[in-house]
Design a protein around this motif. Sequence first.
Motif, short mmCIF file in Angstrom:
data_model
loop_
_atom_site.label_atom_id
_atom_site.label_comp_id
_atom_site.label_asym_id
_atom_site.label_seq_id
_atom_site.Cartn_x
_atom_site.Cartn_y
_atom_site.Cartn_z
N GLY A 34 2.46 -12.92 20.37
CA GLY A 34 2.34 -11.84 19.41
C GLY A 34 3.49 -10.86 19.43
N GLY A 35 4.47 -11.11 20.31
CA GLY A 35 5.66 -10.27 20.38
C GLY A 35 5.58 -9.24 21.48
N LEU A 36 6.57 -9.27 22.38
CA LEU A 36 6.72 -8.29 23.44
C LEU A 36 8.07 -7.60 23.28
N THR A 37 8.32 -6.59 24.11
CA THR A 37 9.59 -5.86 24.04
C THR A 37 10.76 -6.82 24.25
N ALA A 73 6.85 2.87 31.09
CA ALA A 73 7.72 1.75 30.74
C ALA A 73 8.04 1.76 29.25
N MET A 74 7.04 2.02 28.41
CA MET A 74 7.25 2.04 26.97
C MET A 74 8.19 3.16 26.56
N ARG A 75 8.05 4.32 27.19
CA ARG A 75 8.96 5.42 26.88
C ARG A 75 10.40 5.05 27.25
N LEU A 108 4.18 8.79 22.35
CA LEU A 108 5.19 7.76 22.13
C LEU A 108 6.06 8.08 20.91
N LEU A 109 5.45 8.62 19.88
CA LEU A 109 6.22 8.97 18.68
C LEU A 109 7.15 10.14 18.95
N ALA A 110 6.75 11.04 19.82
CA ALA A 110 7.66 12.12 20.20
C ALA A 110 8.89 11.55 20.90
N GLU A 111 8.69 10.54 21.73
CA GLU A 111 9.82 9.87 22.39
C GLU A 111 10.72 9.19 21.37
#
Length: 244
Positions: A34-37, A73-75, A108-111
Amino acid sequence: MVTLEICVDTPAGLAAAIEGGADRIELCSALALGGLTPTPGLMHLAARAPVPVYAMIRPRAGSFRWSADEVEAMRAEIRAVRAVGLAGVVLGASRDDLTLDQTLLDLLLAEARGLGTTLHRAFDLVPDRAAALETAVALGFERILTSGGAITAPEGAAALGELVNQAGGRIAIMAGSGVRAETVAKLLDRGLREIHASCARPLPVPPDLALLRFGFALPSQTETEMEAVRALRRAVAGGDSLRP
């Protein structure tokens, strides 16, 4: 005009999507999950693309409920996207009840401020799509990638049309999953103006079976096919030209 986004997870797929006529790229690793980073190297390569590239921000397969470490990790992944010069990110987060995690998404959107933002198909798991759309608008997402809650977008065409009407131009609705040249007209007829597809073809099973035995390859793998992208591009252009 209709925007065609192609998701890819390899350098070859990236080149095929661009040559086939993609307007935008969703860059991933492991599309089979499904798609990863995507890897830093693939992001660096994609930064030279002549079309906008949005990177998937998803550190693992499975649910969209993220631990504190996964959020960190996502940030960091979002910062890497910014540093390499890609146009945007694709992300999502769910609560235990599968509603959108508004607090985490806001973080996350702020990042990601200053980057383009797509809410991914965590949206398709929500118990109330109409409410989730309003949450996505309030959060400031550019678009929602969705199949209308169905396994494929053509199956969810009616729901997708309802989402387009509800959105009223406040947020783009991008139809994705199971979209090919022969199925896209059903979506255009519902007012969709952003289309997402992989245009992938199956690859032969690796001739060296040791690759399978050791777990270095999957028995079924796919790759973006340039001619399939071109066919979808023609179908999208043809369908769009028939509409006022």
